[in-house]
Design a protein around this motif. Structure first.
Motif, PDB file in Angstrom:
ATOM      1  N   MET A 163       0.525 -30.157  64.026  1.00  0.00           N
ATOM      2  CA  MET A 163      -0.684 -30.023  63.222  1.00  0.00           C
ATOM      3  C   MET A 163      -1.323 -31.390  63.000  1.00  0.00           C
ATOM      4  SD  MET A 163      -1.104 -28.811  59.272  1.00  0.00           S
ATOM      5  CE  MET A 163      -0.610 -30.468  58.727  1.00  0.00           C
ATOM      6  N   VAL A 164      -0.503 -32.390  62.666  1.00  0.00           N
ATOM      7  CA  VAL A 164      -1.011 -33.744  62.449  1.00  0.00           C
ATOM      8  C   VAL A 164      -1.614 -34.305  63.738  1.00  0.00           C
ATOM      9  CG1 VAL A 164      -0.331 -36.119  61.909  1.00  0.00           C
ATOM     10  CG2 VAL A 164       0.557 -34.231  60.539  1.00  0.00           C
ATOM     11  N   MET A 165      -0.986 -34.043  64.874  1.00  0.00           N
ATOM     12  CA  MET A 165      -1.515 -34.519  66.156  1.00  0.00           C
ATOM     13  C   MET A 165      -2.868 -33.891  66.455  1.00  0.00           C
ATOM     14  SD  MET A 165       1.807 -34.763  68.658  1.00  0.00           S
ATOM     15  CE  MET A 165       0.840 -35.616  69.889  1.00  0.00           C
ATOM     16  N   TYR A 166      -3.006 -32.607  66.195  1.00  0.00           N
ATOM     17  CA  TYR A 166      -4.278 -31.937  66.462  1.00  0.00           C
ATOM     18  C   TYR A 166      -5.348 -32.352  65.465  1.00  0.00           C
ATOM     19  CZ  TYR A 166      -1.506 -29.035  69.604  1.00  0.00           C
ATOM     20  OH  TYR A 166      -0.686 -28.616  70.620  1.00  0.00           O
ATOM     21  N   PHE A 211      -1.215 -31.281  51.312  1.00  0.00           N
ATOM     22  CA  PHE A 211      -0.827 -30.279  52.303  1.00  0.00           C
ATOM     23  C   PHE A 211      -0.357 -30.933  53.596  1.00  0.00           C
ATOM     24  CE2 PHE A 211      -3.696 -27.519  49.736  1.00  0.00           C
ATOM     25  CZ  PHE A 211      -2.753 -26.559  49.408  1.00  0.00           C
ATOM     26  N   ARG A 212      -0.968 -32.029  53.985  1.00  0.00           N
ATOM     27  CA  ARG A 212      -0.546 -32.732  55.193  1.00  0.00           C
ATOM     28  C   ARG A 212       0.886 -33.229  55.050  1.00  0.00           C
ATOM     29  NH1 ARG A 212      -5.805 -36.503  56.794  1.00  0.00           N
ATOM     30  NH2 ARG A 212      -7.347 -34.814  56.845  1.00  0.00           N
ATOM     31  N   VAL A 213       1.188 -33.796  53.896  1.00  0.00           N
ATOM     32  CA  VAL A 213       2.540 -34.311  53.660  1.00  0.00           C
ATOM     33  C   VAL A 213       3.554 -33.178  53.641  1.00  0.00           C
ATOM     34  CG1 VAL A 213       4.036 -35.477  52.001  1.00  0.00           C
ATOM     35  CG2 VAL A 213       1.723 -36.352  52.425  1.00  0.00           C
ATOM     36  N   VAL A 214       3.217 -32.082  52.950  1.00  0.00           N
ATOM     37  CA  VAL A 214       4.135 -30.948  52.836  1.00  0.00           C
ATOM     38  C   VAL A 214       4.432 -30.346  54.202  1.00  0.00           C
ATOM     39  CG1 VAL A 214       4.347 -28.580  51.984  1.00  0.00           C
ATOM     40  CG2 VAL A 214       3.519 -30.377  50.465  1.00  0.00           C
ATOM     41  N   PHE A 215       3.406 -30.203  55.038  1.00  0.00           N
ATOM     42  CA  PHE A 215       3.605 -29.638  56.369  1.00  0.00           C
ATOM     43  C   PHE A 215       4.413 -30.569  57.261  1.00  0.00           C
ATOM     44  CE2 PHE A 215       0.175 -26.629  55.413  1.00  0.00           C
ATOM     45  CZ  PHE A 215       0.636 -25.501  56.057  1.00  0.00           C
ATOM     46  N   TYR A 216       4.292 -31.877  57.042  1.00  0.00           N
ATOM     47  CA  TYR A 216       4.954 -32.831  57.927  1.00  0.00           C
ATOM     48  C   TYR A 216       6.410 -33.088  57.531  1.00  0.00           C
ATOM     49  CZ  TYR A 216       5.443 -36.793  61.068  1.00  0.00           C
ATOM     50  OH  TYR A 216       5.845 -37.630  62.074  1.00  0.00           O
ATOM     51  N   ILE A 217       6.783 -32.797  56.286  1.00  0.00           N
ATOM     52  CA  ILE A 217       8.137 -33.086  55.799  1.00  0.00           C
ATOM     53  C   ILE A 217       9.237 -32.500  56.690  1.00  0.00           C
ATOM     54  CG2 ILE A 217       9.772 -32.489  53.950  1.00  0.00           C
ATOM     55  CD1 ILE A 217       7.611 -33.165  51.940  1.00  0.00           C
ATOM     56  N   GLN A 264      10.188 -26.059  61.590  1.00  0.00           N
ATOM     57  CA  GLN A 264      10.436 -27.481  61.811  1.00  0.00           C
ATOM     58  C   GLN A 264       9.309 -28.171  62.568  1.00  0.00           C
ATOM     59  OE1 GLN A 264      11.287 -28.946  64.993  1.00  0.00           O
ATOM     60  NE2 GLN A 264      11.655 -30.987  64.154  1.00  0.00           N
ATOM     61  N   ALA A 265       8.634 -27.453  63.464  1.00  0.00           N
ATOM     62  CA  ALA A 265       7.713 -28.101  64.404  1.00  0.00           C
ATOM     63  C   ALA A 265       6.243 -28.040  64.017  1.00  0.00           C
ATOM     64  CB  ALA A 265       7.891 -27.477  65.785  1.00  0.00           C
ATOM     65  N   LEU A 276      13.069 -34.386  58.688  1.00  0.00           N
ATOM     66  CA  LEU A 276      14.431 -33.995  58.366  1.00  0.00           C
ATOM     67  C   LEU A 276      15.260 -33.903  59.648  1.00  0.00           C
ATOM     68  CD1 LEU A 276      13.748 -31.108  55.810  1.00  0.00           C
ATOM     69  CD2 LEU A 276      14.283 -33.495  55.292  1.00  0.00           C
ATOM     70  N   SER A 277      16.512 -34.263  59.557  1.00  0.00           N
ATOM     71  CA  SER A 277      17.388 -34.134  60.720  1.00  0.00           C
ATOM     72  C   SER A 277      17.682 -32.660  60.975  1.00  0.00           C
ATOM     73  CB  SER A 277      18.693 -34.896  60.497  1.00  0.00           C
ATOM     74  OG  SER A 277      19.500 -34.236  59.548  1.00  0.00           O
ATOM     75  N   ILE A 278      18.054 -32.361  62.199  1.00  0.00           N
ATOM     76  CA  ILE A 278      18.316 -30.977  62.570  1.00  0.00           C
ATOM     77  C   ILE A 278      19.516 -30.423  61.804  1.00  0.00           C
ATOM     78  CG2 ILE A 278      19.933 -31.288  64.490  1.00  0.00           C
ATOM     79  CD1 ILE A 278      16.792 -29.068  64.536  1.00  0.00           C
ATOM     80  N   VAL A 279      20.436 -31.289  61.400  1.00  0.00           N
ATOM     81  CA  VAL A 279      21.594 -30.849  60.616  1.00  0.00           C
ATOM     82  C   VAL A 279      21.151 -30.395  59.224  1.00  0.00           C
ATOM     83  CG1 VAL A 279      23.794 -31.543  59.609  1.00  0.00           C
ATOM     84  CG2 VAL A 279      23.157 -32.357  61.884  1.00  0.00           C
ATOM     85  N   VAL A 280      20.229 -31.147  58.622  1.00  0.00           N
ATOM     86  CA  VAL A 280      19.704 -30.772  57.304  1.00  0.00           C
ATOM     87  C   VAL A 280      18.944 -29.455  57.398  1.00  0.00           C
ATOM     88  CG1 VAL A 280      18.118 -31.442  55.471  1.00  0.00           C
ATOM     89  CG2 VAL A 280      19.580 -33.169  56.532  1.00  0.00           C
ATOM     90  N   ILE A 281      18.144 -29.302  58.436  1.00  0.00           N
ATOM     91  CA  ILE A 281      17.391 -28.059  58.619  1.00  0.00           C
ATOM     92  C   ILE A 281      18.332 -26.875  58.802  1.00  0.00           C
ATOM     93  CG2 ILE A 281      15.818 -26.840  60.181  1.00  0.00           C
ATOM     94  CD1 ILE A 281      14.491 -29.534  60.723  1.00  0.00           C
ATOM     95  N   SER A 282      19.387 -27.063  59.576  1.00  0.00           N
ATOM     96  CA  SER A 282      20.349 -25.977  59.773  1.00  0.00           C
ATOM     97  C   SER A 282      21.049 -25.631  58.462  1.00  0.00           C
ATOM     98  CB  SER A 282      21.382 -26.376  60.828  1.00  0.00           C
ATOM     99  OG  SER A 282      22.176 -27.460  60.379  1.00  0.00           O
ATOM    100  N   ALA A 283      21.324 -26.638  57.632  1.00  0.00           N
ATOM    101  CA  ALA A 283      21.957 -26.373  56.335  1.00  0.00           C
ATOM    102  C   ALA A 283      21.015 -25.605  55.421  1.00  0.00           C
ATOM    103  CB  ALA A 283      22.370 -27.697  55.687  1.00  0.00           C
ATOM    104  N   ILE A 284      19.737 -25.981  55.438  1.00  0.00           N
ATOM    105  CA  ILE A 284      18.740 -25.291  54.609  1.00  0.00           C
ATOM    106  C   ILE A 284      18.638 -23.822  54.992  1.00  0.00           C
ATOM    107  CG2 ILE A 284      16.275 -25.111  54.091  1.00  0.00           C
ATOM    108  CD1 ILE A 284      16.141 -28.170  54.328  1.00  0.00           C
TER     109      ILE A 284
END
Length: 304
Positions: A183-186, A109-115, A177-178, A119-127
């Motif tokens: 979550m990892v920091m907290y 779950f940590r990895v999934v939430f952090y993925i 995205q955020a 990702l670059s903002i361009v990839v996120i916008s494409a998704i």
């Protein structure tokens, strides 16, 4: 005595050599450009011609009557408030659940939430552009299961083409995205809290929710304050990049934010001086907002 003086001189020279490069770079690439933004906001200039006309505060007077700028300001404030509140709340809750509860696959779950954060903002916008696509997008495909749709697509929602919905579509993308990063920091902050404190609270009869609000939150509050300030500033920057990649400010400026409108004025409409005036407003707004957040969230630091 002379040896001590020699050591102090060598130490001072060493410190100077270490600090000087960073200081010079900061002056050249941060202080000077910032000063230039303030300076150019007082001129009327297209950005390419040699002629610059000093207009004083006329650019700022024009801003006060610019409906498109005021709309971009409203959008920016909406994004900052909504994205900050929801992201911080969910990040803290998820961090508490993954830190305090014994769940299978916590590492997964940590990895999934952090993925999303890697990702670059361009990839996120494409998704999200694919998700929000009116005809073949995942969201409308899901809606199609519960409501009838005409042969020509009647009934499908144009998420990025609707002036009322487009800003909320961007808000969801920014939150997604955020969350993982904070979550990892907290989780790291919560991991530093001794388990004995929670054991003592449990013996006293305090439940999980009580422990969360009376112990966990106060003990990691300094970290929350720091991340809150950074997150607000980063949201201003990320919202610009996401809007630029997803909608370009459309439809009809409905998704414009501070920096996107500044960019369009300075580099597209050849109104460089006017664009720099917007930059000055964003600069002052960011610092003022950071100061307000620090003042409002200030409280006595708890130690354990």
């Amino acid at each position: 005595m002379e040896k001590r003086k020699g050591r102090k001189k060598r130490r001072g020279a060493f410190i100077f050599c270490c600090v000087a490069p960073a200081t010079i770079l900061m002056f050249l690439f941060m202080i000077m450009p910032t000063f230039n933004v303030f300076k150019m906001s007082l001129y009327k200039w297209g950005g390419f011609s040699a002629e610059k006309t000093f207009v004083g505060i006329e650019n700022f007077k024009k801003l006060a009557a610019d409906e498109k700028f005021l709309r971009s300001m409203q959008n920016s404030i909406l994004i900052i408030v909504v994205v900050t509140v929801i992201t911080m709340a969910l990040a803290i809750v998820f961090a508490a659940v993954l830190s305090r509860q014994k769940l299978k696959g916590q590492g997964f779950f940590r990895v999934v939430f952090y993925i999303p954060n890697i990702l670059s903002i361009v990839v996120i916008s494409a998704i999200f552009s694919a998700i929000y696509d009116q005809r073949d997008g995942l969201l409308n495909t899901f809606i199609y299961l519960f409501r009838p749709v005409g042969e020509n697509g009647e009934g499908l929602i144009a998420w990025l083409g609707n002036q009322k919905l487009v800003i909320w579509a961007i808000v969801i993308a920014l939150i997604w995205q955020a969350i993982g990063y904070y979550m990892v920091m907290y989780m790291a902050s919560m991991a530093s809290v001794p388990e004995s404190i929670y054991e003592s609270a449990s013996i006293e009869g305090a439940g999980g929710i009580t422990q969360f609000f009376t112990m966990t939150l106060p003990l990691i509050w300094s970290n929350i304050r720091t991340t809150l300030t950074f997150f607000i500033i980063s949201t201003i920057n990320l919202s610009f990049m996401l809007v630029k990649a997803m909608t370009g400010g459309g439809p009809d400026g409905a998704s414009d934010v501070f920096l996107n409108y500044m960019y369009s004025q300075a580099y597209t409409n050849s109104s460089y001086g006017y664009g720099m005036a917007i930059g000055v407003v964003v600069f002052i707004f960011s610092f003022a907002l950071s100061g307000i957040v620090n003042a409002v969230t200030k409280r006595e630091t708890l130690e354990f």
